[in-house]
Enzyme design. Sequence first.
Site, PDB file in Angstrom:
ATOM      1  N   GLU B 138       0.795  -1.222   0.000  1.00 24.91           N
ATOM      2  CA  GLU B 138       0.000   0.000   0.000  1.00 24.91           C
ATOM      3  C   GLU B 138       0.831   1.278   0.000  1.00 24.91           C
ATOM      4  O   GLU B 138       0.415   2.288  -0.552  1.00 24.91           O
ATOM      5  CB  GLU B 138      -1.001   0.004   1.158  1.00 24.91           C
ATOM      6  CG  GLU B 138      -0.409  -0.042   2.556  1.00 24.91           C
ATOM      7  CD  GLU B 138      -1.516   0.110   3.604  1.00 24.91           C
ATOM      8  OE1 GLU B 138      -2.158   1.157   3.616  1.00 24.91           O
ATOM      9  OE2 GLU B 138      -1.743  -0.837   4.389  1.00 24.91           O
ATOM     10  N   SER B 192      -8.100   5.111   8.362  1.00 26.92           N
ATOM     11  CA  SER B 192      -8.626   4.681   9.663  1.00 26.92           C
ATOM     12  C   SER B 192      -7.563   4.952  10.724  1.00 26.92           C
ATOM     13  O   SER B 192      -7.836   5.450  11.799  1.00 26.92           O
ATOM     14  CB  SER B 192      -8.943   3.197   9.653  1.00 26.92           C
ATOM     15  OG  SER B 192      -9.641   2.852   8.497  1.00 26.92           O
ATOM     16  N   SER B 195      -0.362   6.689   8.798  1.00 27.27           N
ATOM     17  CA  SER B 195       1.023   6.316   8.508  1.00 27.27           C
ATOM     18  C   SER B 195       1.785   7.558   8.112  1.00 27.27           C
ATOM     19  O   SER B 195       1.251   8.398   7.383  1.00 27.27           O
ATOM     20  CB  SER B 195       1.089   5.319   7.346  1.00 27.27           C
ATOM     21  OG  SER B 195       0.944   4.006   7.823  1.00 27.27           O
ATOM     22  N   ARG B 207       8.847   4.324   6.205  1.00 21.06           N
ATOM     23  CA  ARG B 207       7.734   4.634   7.105  1.00 21.06           C
ATOM     24  C   ARG B 207       8.358   5.080   8.421  1.00 21.06           C
ATOM     25  O   ARG B 207       9.089   4.329   9.055  1.00 21.06           O
ATOM     26  CB  ARG B 207       6.871   3.400   7.318  1.00 21.06           C
ATOM     27  CG  ARG B 207       5.647   3.663   8.180  1.00 21.06           C
ATOM     28  CD  ARG B 207       4.793   2.400   8.319  1.00 21.06           C
ATOM     29  NE  ARG B 207       3.508   2.641   8.960  1.00 21.06           N
ATOM     30  CZ  ARG B 207       3.301   2.574  10.262  1.00 21.06           C
ATOM     31  NH1 ARG B 207       4.313   2.330  11.078  1.00 21.06           N
ATOM     32  NH2 ARG B 207       2.105   2.773  10.773  1.00 21.06           N
TER      33      ARG B 207
END
Lengths: 782, 370
Positions: B138, B192, B195, B207
């Site tokens: 993703e 939701s 990141s 990340r």
Amino acid sequence: MAECGRVDSNTSHTMDKSITLPPDEIFRNLENAKRFAIDIGGSLTKLAYYSTVQHKVAKVRSFDHTAKAAAGDKLYEISMQEEVTARLHFIKFENAYIETCLDFIKDHLVNTETKVIKATGGGAHKFKELIERKLGLKVDKEDEMTCLIKGCNFVLKNIPHEAFVYAKHADSEFRFQTTNPDIFPYLLVNIGSGVSIVKVESEDKFERIGGSSIGGGTFWGLGALLTKTKRFDELLQLASKGQHASVDMLVKDIYGGSYGYLGLTGDLIASSFGKSATADKDFSKEDMAKSLLHMISNDIGQLACLYAKLHNLSRVYFGGFFIRGHPVTMHTITYSINFFTKGEVQALFLRHEGYLGTIGAFLKGAEEDNPNQYSWGENYAGSSGLMSVSPDMNPMQRARSGTFDMLEMDRLERQLVNLPLLQDPSSYIPDTVDLTEDALAREYWLYCFEEALDGVVKRAVASQPDMPEAALRAEKFRQKYRHKLQTLRQQPFAYGSLTVRSLLDTREHCLNEFNFPDPYSKIKQRENDIALKYYQKAVKSLDELSWEEKQFALVRGVLAGNVFDWGAKAVSDVLESDPEFGFEEAKRQLEERPWLVDSYDQWLERLKGPPHKCALFFVDNSGVDIILGVMPFVRELLSRGTEVVLASNSGPALNDVTNGELQILTERIAAMDPVIEAGLREDRLLLVQSGSSSPCLDLSRLDKVLAMVVRERQTDLVIIEGMGRAIHTNYYAMLSCESLKMAVIKNSWLADRLGGKLFSVVFKYEVPAGKPNKDCGAFSPS
Amino acid sequence: DNIGLARKPPFPWFGMDIGGTLVKLVYFEPKDITAEEEQEEVENLKSIRRYLTSNTAYGKTGIRDVHLELQDLTLCGRKGNLHFIRFPTHDLPAFLQMGRDKHFSSLHTTLCATGGGAYKFESDFRMMADLELHKLDELDCLIRGVLYLDSVMSSGPSECYYFENPADPDHCVQKPCTLENPYPLLLVNIGSGVSILAVYSENNYKRVTGTSLGGGTFLGLCCLLTGCSTFEEALEMASQGESTRVDKLVRDIYGGDYERFGLPGWAVASSFGNMMSKDKRESVSKEDLARATLVTITNNIGSITRMCALNENIETVLFVGNFLRVNTLSMKLLAYAMDYWSKGQLKALFLRHEGYFGAVGALLELLHPS
């Protein structure tokens, strides 16, 4: 933000207003009290005052030579004197008792110099009028954060084992940190209704580098809305019973498992409350409370880590009402910190976290007395200790309502510092066995101290034959110490790590509390007198030996002398039944070589080399030990050309020789022995007090003067003698110079543990690793 | 684009991002279909195109964001329109049923999918619709999608924008800009959960961290506190509420600014802090609670982002994700928070296609496999 003042007024209504302890046992020494400070938080009030305590001390005084005949054979006289010492009192109680407490203080306050009371905390303004009316003192408000930091610095510096790491599932919940003398810089994360993140760089320099509005108030406020539960404690209770996975969206709810590519495990929370985004499902109060707790703890932990990283800080302390001794929040914060820093930063908590504000406010008011100039020590007799509020840990502690928590700190006469010869002060742990973690050892030693209590009481009474009320006082001592032992059985972590040393120290504190400053004074006096008679004979017979025989005899002498010890039960029984128990008899009892720990050969080899520059000798018992064991050994060192610093206790503990006693003994020996006499005269033999009044030895808390002497004289050998100082403590202590640890194990349980037997010998000569002794003749580096 | 031409995949072209809350679907509708092509086109394909392009709503919960449609786009040598469609993840079974009814599997297309759902529902796609998913990471898709949409020349409004005068509500206006020389870039994706990525080039990113306090938390808490059930309802309530009745401000504690630490009186000291008091709990409205929830979550994302920017030494922050959809309130709050707490150092940028970048990235993977 720090603790908030406006708190749900309902919280106090249901409380039982009776005080379970008589107030005079709580607000002690009020008659001499001055310098008050108060910190009123959302639910608890913390009061501080300075007071002086008058208590008896035993002093020794040499008889002058002309009077000597009249005094019979006695070497010195012992007298009881009154001494005044400073003590800090800190008391914590629920806000509901504030009026009762103020009334009591008003009635008992004699000192009229006091005009103001320093105040801090969100509730200070609310009670300002009441305090001013009741006490007639002017309320002087101090900045909350400044007080907090001042208090934090003070406890970190002065209370050993103040900070701990919390480990919910470990054998002992609390893992105490060794006191690092260098406490700066650190990060304090104060979780009150909001969160303040403060970087503290020095005593006077600190900065609020950040914060967050998501804090204890968010847990409480949002929790109250979600669960209709009003009290903070009840919300935590709910949370501890809930399952957050029914409310939170986990990584596995999105991925079906873990997000392997990023190493995010399936159980990780992807979205807090992510599953409650629906109108047609009910969630249990417990589950919602748990989810909320995780959400807030994780968020605070994450921010704390980001700030710690940005400012390159590794020590992070957490405090504030959200944390305050609650195992649930300590656990979730610890978890969060571990997660976000991958274990690089540990979440640290403080035993006296609740007192920081009031300690700081007090210090602000006492600046002219310079409290930071002194060293202070936690008085185990007067302090309540850390209580577990975990209901499954200790059900009887759950009912906190109506109880008072106390912290008392004594001003130490001497300023305490590290021994400059510690290899790594930050990793030095004095105690050999941590009884908090070793349940078997804990069981044994608690039993042992309880068994010995009758004997201690008996000797305490015997030490004061002229005082008819001594028996009554001794009985009170018995009750107090027995109660302490019971508390420690339940809560071994009450005063930091439980150790043989802390058990011994607690006993000394309790004895002092009831004015038994030196129960062994008469016994020590008698034994010193007897031993002195044999000194010349002992020295003469040593001098007749060959060099090598003599070295061995000297070591055996120290070891045999060390058998004479009232502190060890196995020996005190013999001494009690047969006071003539002789030095020779002791030598016969000694284990034959090879000893349990035996590096005598290396020591002998070393002695063949050049003399040491200066030896620091931590001595143990009076009588045969110091006079027939240690002194001949010292005499030999002096003869070799080594300077000797004899470090003895500042105050009495068991039958250990005190500095006062040693001064007199040494003078007497000097009168008989030209070597000792020359040593004293030429300033090559020094008697310095250690700063301690314990049968054990904490090398990180020693008299500043001693540390100075050690440095000036370029000490290159440290000798530690006796079970208390060389086995219960310092057995593993690493020094930056040569060291010699000598002891006889006079406890069969301990002997068993170490793989030896009663009267096994520990002779541990060590040269620091990676530092080959270049003075040593055995090998000379080219 | 010769390589693309050479191995042009068969229609239909989809990209899909199955998140925790929403499924995002992008569909390329070719507008340059020749008569010859039209004749050869199987009926199933036509039916799908017609169904998707002639409706703006699908079933009970599927929605096509018409205002986001990109027209006259050249993709892989073909001209057409890019459509943006979303529906709740819990309605995925209905979507699969539809795919089965429309015999989607007969088209032998590769369905590129990203997001956690690509993994979670892989077997459902296989069992219920006879479809094999091509699963994609993703974050890879997100970055690819962001960079692509910002670069395509489109006749519509600029993809990237920021807020001018974020400190002044009366003069705070949206201004277009481009992502020229964007690196290093802090990319904050608020779905939701959240990141946060540090992006150094198209293929070099990491990340930095994430937080579980995201869009799901806002909606979840709003549902519990107010009884609402949709994001739109929750936002609507938030727009009418007043968070200062719920939150405890610095001035509520100190009577004004806390000067010792440079904290302004209007700053929130404790989110929901006033709710510790029973009286205040009884006097707040649902709208106030919704607003406080929005402000709490948004500000928290702001603080974490700001700390990451400092730690990573990055000055440009790009906020994306469906939490920002029709949520000007949060965007202005973020713009203000970045500007105020960094004293103008940090710049907050936003993108029109908030939550669709992952799906776009998945579509690009279909056309230009990396």
